[in-house]
Structures are given as structure tokens and as C-alpha cells.
Design an enzyme around this catalytic site. Sequence first.
Site, mmCIF file in Angstrom:
data_model
loop_
_atom_site.group_PDB
_atom_site.id
_atom_site.type_symbol
_atom_site.label_atom_id
_atom_site.label_comp_id
_atom_site.label_asym_id
_atom_site.label_seq_id
_atom_site.Cartn_x
_atom_site.Cartn_y
_atom_site.Cartn_z
ATOM 1 N N ARG A 147 0.857 -1.184 0.000
ATOM 2 C CA ARG A 147 0.000 0.000 0.000
ATOM 3 C C ARG A 147 0.893 1.232 0.000
ATOM 4 N NH1 ARG A 147 -3.871 2.017 4.987
ATOM 5 N NH2 ARG A 147 -2.171 3.469 5.367
ATOM 6 N N TYR A 159 -3.464 11.425 6.004
ATOM 7 C CA TYR A 159 -3.718 10.100 6.561
ATOM 8 C C TYR A 159 -2.647 9.112 6.079
ATOM 9 C CZ TYR A 159 -4.948 5.339 6.832
ATOM 10 O OH TYR A 159 -4.830 3.998 7.066
ATOM 11 N N ASP A 210 -5.233 3.684 0.260
ATOM 12 C CA ASP A 210 -6.369 3.910 1.174
ATOM 13 C C ASP A 210 -6.779 5.380 1.099
ATOM 14 O OD1 ASP A 210 -8.222 3.909 3.196
ATOM 15 O OD2 ASP A 210 -6.906 2.983 4.697
ATOM 16 N N HIS A 212 -9.373 6.468 2.784
ATOM 17 C CA HIS A 212 -9.814 6.696 4.167
ATOM 18 C C HIS A 212 -11.042 7.597 4.274
ATOM 19 C CE1 HIS A 212 -8.949 6.516 8.563
ATOM 20 N NE2 HIS A 212 -8.347 5.405 8.192
ATOM 21 N N GLU A 236 -9.120 1.901 -1.559
ATOM 22 C CA GLU A 236 -9.851 1.539 -0.336
ATOM 23 C C GLU A 236 -10.669 2.698 0.209
ATOM 24 O OE1 GLU A 236 -7.193 -0.036 2.610
ATOM 25 O OE2 GLU A 236 -8.559 0.494 4.238
ATOM 26 N N GLU A 262 -13.730 -1.910 6.633
ATOM 27 C CA GLU A 262 -12.992 -2.094 7.889
ATOM 28 C C GLU A 262 -13.779 -1.588 9.094
ATOM 29 O OE1 GLU A 262 -9.392 0.163 6.962
ATOM 30 O OE2 GLU A 262 -10.064 1.742 8.309
ATOM 31 N N ARG A 283 -13.530 -5.676 3.593
ATOM 32 C CA ARG A 283 -12.449 -5.454 4.559
ATOM 33 C C ARG A 283 -12.789 -5.839 5.993
ATOM 34 N NH1 ARG A 283 -7.710 -4.061 4.593
ATOM 35 N NH2 ARG A 283 -7.764 -2.047 5.662
ATOM 36 N N GLU A 339 -4.130 -7.580 5.299
ATOM 37 C CA GLU A 339 -3.253 -6.473 5.711
ATOM 38 C C GLU A 339 -2.380 -6.920 6.873
ATOM 39 O OE1 GLU A 339 -5.399 -3.076 7.207
ATOM 40 O OE2 GLU A 339 -3.713 -1.719 6.865
ATOM 41 N N TRP A 402 -12.251 11.767 9.156
ATOM 42 C CA TRP A 402 -10.801 11.530 9.226
ATOM 43 C C TRP A 402 -10.447 10.276 8.452
ATOM 44 C CZ3 TRP A 402 -8.118 7.361 11.503
ATOM 45 C CH2 TRP A 402 -6.701 7.487 11.387
HETATM 46 C C1 GCO Z 1 -6.138 0.606 7.451
HETATM 47 C C2 GCO Z 1 -6.921 1.497 8.329
HETATM 48 C C3 GCO Z 1 -6.257 1.949 9.596
HETATM 49 C C4 GCO Z 1 -7.284 2.701 10.447
HETATM 50 C C5 GCO Z 1 -7.111 2.327 11.874
HETATM 51 C C6 GCO Z 1 -8.094 3.021 12.769
HETATM 52 O O1 GCO Z 1 -6.511 0.501 6.295
HETATM 53 O O2 GCO Z 1 -5.223 -0.029 7.944
HETATM 54 O O3 GCO Z 1 -7.567 2.491 7.617
HETATM 55 O O4 GCO Z 1 -5.084 2.665 9.394
HETATM 56 O O5 GCO Z 1 -7.172 4.065 10.275
HETATM 57 O O6 GCO Z 1 -7.235 0.950 11.996
HETATM 58 O O7 GCO Z 1 -7.982 2.527 14.064
HETATM 59 MG MG MG Z 2 -8.186 1.580 5.792
#
Ligand code: GCO
Ligand code: MG
Length: 402
Positions: A147, A159, A210, A212, A236, A262, A283, A339, A402
Site C-alpha cells: 500500500r 492520513y 487507502d 480513508h 480503499e 474495515e 475489509r 493487511e 478523518w
Molecule cells: C487501514 C486502516 C487503519 C485505520 C485504523 C483506525 O486501512 O489499515 O484504515 O489505518 O485508520 O485501523 O484505528
Molecule cells: Mg483503511
Amino acid sequence: MKIVRADVIVTCPGRNFVTLKLVTDDGVHGIGDATLNGRELAVASYLRDHVCPLLVGRDPHRIEDIWQYLYKGAYWRRGPVTMSAIAAVDMALWDIKAKVAGLPLYQLLGGASRDGVMVYSHATGRDIPETLDRYAAYQEKGFKAIRVQCGVPGMESVYGVSKGGDSYEPATKGWPEEQGWSTEKYLNYVPKLFEAVRAKYGFDGHLLHDVHHRLTPIEAARLGKAVEPYALFWMEDPVAAENQEAYRLIRQHTTTPIAVGEVFNSIWDCKLLIEEQLIDYIRATLTHAGGITHLRRIADFAALHHVRTGCHGPSDLSPACMGAALHFDLWVPNFGVQEYMGYPEPALEVFPHAWSFTDGYMHPGEAPGHGVDIDEKLAARFPYDPAYLPVARLEDGTLTSW
Ligand code: GCO
Ligand code: MG
């Protein structure tokens, strides 16, 4: 066989983890991860105050019945706190069942479907050249999937990128840090990162990114389209997925594969995205989505719709989750990728583990159970230390995802 003890252990060997330990009258024990980053004590209390007393005296072999009892019996269904608590119980029970059988957990799920579990890690840098160097370092370690995230000119923090240039950990000590965000700056810059990676290292490696949850559907469609020439393995969380119908628009515009989930907790969170084939990778992972018993339902449902798994595996899910996830991944027929962000050294010592990494693939090991334990004496030396994820604001101060 009966459960005679249920203990919750909160420890911070580099970051906070919540672990449930179940002990049986035969002296066999199992552990499960209940960590919810930044809300750890809520799950610890849910377990200690509302779940542990219900477990003592039950037959640990009745995993399905205990799962249904905790899910339906709470009346208040789903949500990250409830589902992380149920997941920890479920993981610990599977650990016990496999230990009693004398088999590694993946054997109980149906045996290995592959020789190893392809994992991806994070190459991050403050700028493109630094990210390219990090990418090369992961390639040298053998990673087949990487990634990439990098700093964006004009933005102080982004991020996935640590300000000091060292390894990235999203939660910081004390109250949440406030970070800035500009979608325009990000969208204008980030395609250059993928272009640079492909120009320098070619198309052999799987390239992930990602977003995010930062974009609107039309912005995500534009990004997906712009990066098609760089053949991403996945883009992602392009858009926060509460309104799942929004993904229809992204899908109409781009062939860049999409990974979401996630922050999902149950099969109901995944239903529309999977059913309409609006995503390519799901995820959801063990700790936040109800454990092995529930994640296997999600994976089987996903398989019907050509969606593969891509379990979340950040440093804020404990090594117990990682170990159990590797058993799941070795079995699950529609596996995509796992991951693996890695852990601070003290965390690896507090959680002795049977897994191994060879040339981009991980293996859960052959130890009975899920192969991860907790050294309680050592854990006690690292007391809970409050830490929070950041929050983000637009350049005019408006709070954003965020
Ligand atoms: C990822 C995630 C993490 C999250 C984190 C939040 O893809 O690994 O986005 O970086 O931000 O798990 O607690
Ligand atoms: Mg993520």
C-alpha cells in the site's frame, strides 16, 4: 467441559489492546481480541460487566449457541462495541475448541485452501521519493502487495503518513489531534504517486491505496478513473459507506477495484455493497465483525457475488486477531489479501505467536488453537495509556471525516 473463568486484560505494550481470556475446568484456555481503537474501555466494560458473568458455567464447545445468545440475547444488536465483545468470546472459544482437538484452527474450518496468505504492508513517505524508497524496501523484504500513501504539498498532515518520517501509528497519546484536509490538493497530487511507482518499479507488484473515507462519490469516480492506467489492486474506502447506494455512481465510472468495510460490524453492513457487486474486496475482520463464526458468513455471502476478502490488519487489532485472521485466510476459499501492518516489539513479546512470514506470504503455524497467547505478567508491566485517533478539519475549519 465448562468455562470457569473469564478475564479481561487491558495492556499497552506500545499501543492499547483489550484481550479476553477464557479458562475451562480442564485447564485449557483461549484468548480473543476485543480492541476498539480509542474506545478500548467501553468494550472492556461490556465484557467485564455484562458478558463474562454470563459465560461462567457454559460449555465452551457450544460456540454457535453462545454467539446467538450474546447477539440475540442483548436485544440491542450490532455496533462496534457489542460486536467486538462478541468477537473476542468467539475467537477465544474457537481457540479452545482447536486446542482440545489438538489441531491448528484452520483445520477445523475446513483445512488449507492455499500454501500461504498474501499480505500487504504500508510504504509511506513524506514525499514521492521517500515513498519510492520505502516501496523498494518492502519489495526487498519479499512483499508482493504494497500500500502506498504519501504527503501532499500544501497539507501539513495526511492520513497514513507520519510527520517524523518513521513508521505510522494513527492513534496519539492524549486527546485527539486535529489535522487539516484539502480534497482538491489530494486529488490533484495523488495520481502522480502511482505513476511514479509504476514508472520506477513496473507492474509486477500489487499496488494498493487507502482514501480513508475522504471523498464524495463523484470525486471518487474521478480518482478511480484517473488511476486506471496504474492498475491498482484496490482503492480503499473512497467514500464513507453509511449510504451504500452512493457506490453505484462510483461503479458506473471506473474499473479500479474497490475495497470497503474495515468499520463494518455485521453482514447487514455489507449486504447491499456485496449483493449489487459494488465492491471487489470486503475489509471486515474478526475483531470488529463478530469473530470467526460471523466473518465466515460474510465471506460465504461475498463468494456468491465475486467479492473476495481483504481483512483489515492494522497495528490497532491485537496479535490475537492477527493470528486468528491468518487461520481464517488460509482456509477461506474467496481470499484476496490480508493487511499486515506489523507491531511494536513489546507487543510481539506480550503476545507469543506461532505465525511466520516468508517472501510476502504469512502462515499461521501448526500450534493447536489460533497460535497466539498472552503473557499476563509481562502485560501487567504495560498499563493502559489513553490514546485517540485524530479528527480532520477542512481548510476553513469545518469538521470532516478523518
Ligand atoms: C487501514 C486502516 C487503519 C485505520 C485504523 C483506525 O486501512 O489499515 O484504515 O489505518 O485508520 O485501523 O484505528
Ligand atoms: Mg483503511
